[in-house]
Design an enzyme around this catalytic site. Structure first.
Site, PDB file in Angstrom:
ATOM      1  CD  GLU A  77       6.956   8.044  -3.670  1.00 42.96           C
ATOM      2  OE1 GLU A  77       5.954   8.504  -3.101  1.00 42.96           O
ATOM      3  OE2 GLU A  77       6.975   7.697  -4.862  1.00 42.96           O
ATOM      4  CG  HIS A 117       2.372   5.461   0.464  1.00 45.54           C
ATOM      5  ND1 HIS A 117       2.119   6.552  -0.322  1.00 45.54           N
ATOM      6  CD2 HIS A 117       3.385   4.803  -0.165  1.00 45.54           C
ATOM      7  CE1 HIS A 117       2.933   6.569  -1.358  1.00 45.54           C
ATOM      8  NE2 HIS A 117       3.723   5.525  -1.275  1.00 45.54           N
ATOM      9  CG  HIS A 133       9.873   1.110  10.970  1.00 39.78           C
ATOM     10  ND1 HIS A 133      10.956   1.964  10.934  1.00 39.78           N
ATOM     11  CD2 HIS A 133      10.288  -0.050  10.416  1.00 39.78           C
ATOM     12  CE1 HIS A 133      11.990   1.335  10.398  1.00 39.78           C
ATOM     13  NE2 HIS A 133      11.607   0.118  10.064  1.00 39.78           N
ATOM     14  CB  CYS A 169       1.297   3.811  -6.779  1.00 37.98           C
ATOM     15  SG  CYS A 169       3.005   4.009  -7.331  1.00 37.98           S
ATOM     16  CG  HIS A 172       8.331   4.830  -0.905  1.00 38.64           C
ATOM     17  ND1 HIS A 172       8.795   4.610  -2.179  1.00 38.64           N
ATOM     18  CD2 HIS A 172       6.983   4.961  -1.011  1.00 38.64           C
ATOM     19  CE1 HIS A 172       7.778   4.622  -3.024  1.00 38.64           C
ATOM     20  NE2 HIS A 172       6.669   4.819  -2.343  1.00 38.64           N
ATOM     21  CG  HIS A 184       4.118   1.027  -2.613  1.00 37.62           C
ATOM     22  ND1 HIS A 184       2.828   1.409  -2.916  1.00 37.62           N
ATOM     23  CD2 HIS A 184       4.887   2.117  -2.799  1.00 37.62           C
ATOM     24  CE1 HIS A 184       2.819   2.681  -3.275  1.00 37.62           C
ATOM     25  NE2 HIS A 184       4.061   3.142  -3.212  1.00 37.62           N
TER      26      HIS A 184
END
Length: 158
Positions: free
Chosen positions: A140, A20, A69, A30, A36, A34
């Protein structure tokens, strides 16, 4: 000494990988795309339904499969749709992706707080009248999480 049931609760935990980016009014790493390895913790309080369950764990697995994914974006960031493609414009980016790789969240941003809220709302959609409270915690990373609790109109005290 006798015991009686005073409450019932199920718990469930699963991880998923998604990417996201955020839209923020200030400079931040952010803003870039990137990913997580998220962890989601679910707690659901209620009474047993006719199947002897508070909630079916399979519904939770299906939700995680939707997110796993994929790139998570706000539906408000979609500039246009063409056939099976989604075009996103935000943060000086123009991204064209296959629809199958995107999950559009009906939220103004894609923060952990909004991901938890989205997840809780999907759980609530599948919940029967026996469910009294839903708590979702989205991690996260190992240090940071967002949590939301939804209560039914006839909630129980826990």
């Amino acid at each position: 000494m006798g015991f009686k049931v005073t409450e019932r609760k199920i718990g469930w935990h699963k991880d998923f990988d998604s990417s996201h980016f955020l839209v923020l009014p200030y400079e931040s790493k952010c803003l870039r795309i990137h990913g997580h390895t998220y962890n989601v913790d679910v707690e659901i309080w209620g009474e047993l339904n006719e199947n002897g369950m508070i909630f079916d764990f399979n519904h939770l697995s299906s939700l995680v499969k939707l997110l796993d994914h994929r790139i998570l974006v706000s539906e408000g960031w979609v500039k246009e749709r063409r056939k099976d493609r989604v075009i996103i414009e935000r943060n000086d980016k123009r991204i064209e992706l296959p629809e199958s790789e995107v999950v559009l969240l009906n939220k103004p941003n894609v923060t952990a707080e909004y991901i938890a809220e989205w997840f809780a709302e999907r759980v609530a959609e599948k919940a029967g009248s026996n469910v009294r409270r839903i708590r979702i915690k989205v991690w996260e990373d190992p240090r940071s999480y967002a949590e939301i609790t939804l209560e039914g109109s006839s909630s129980i005290n826990t």
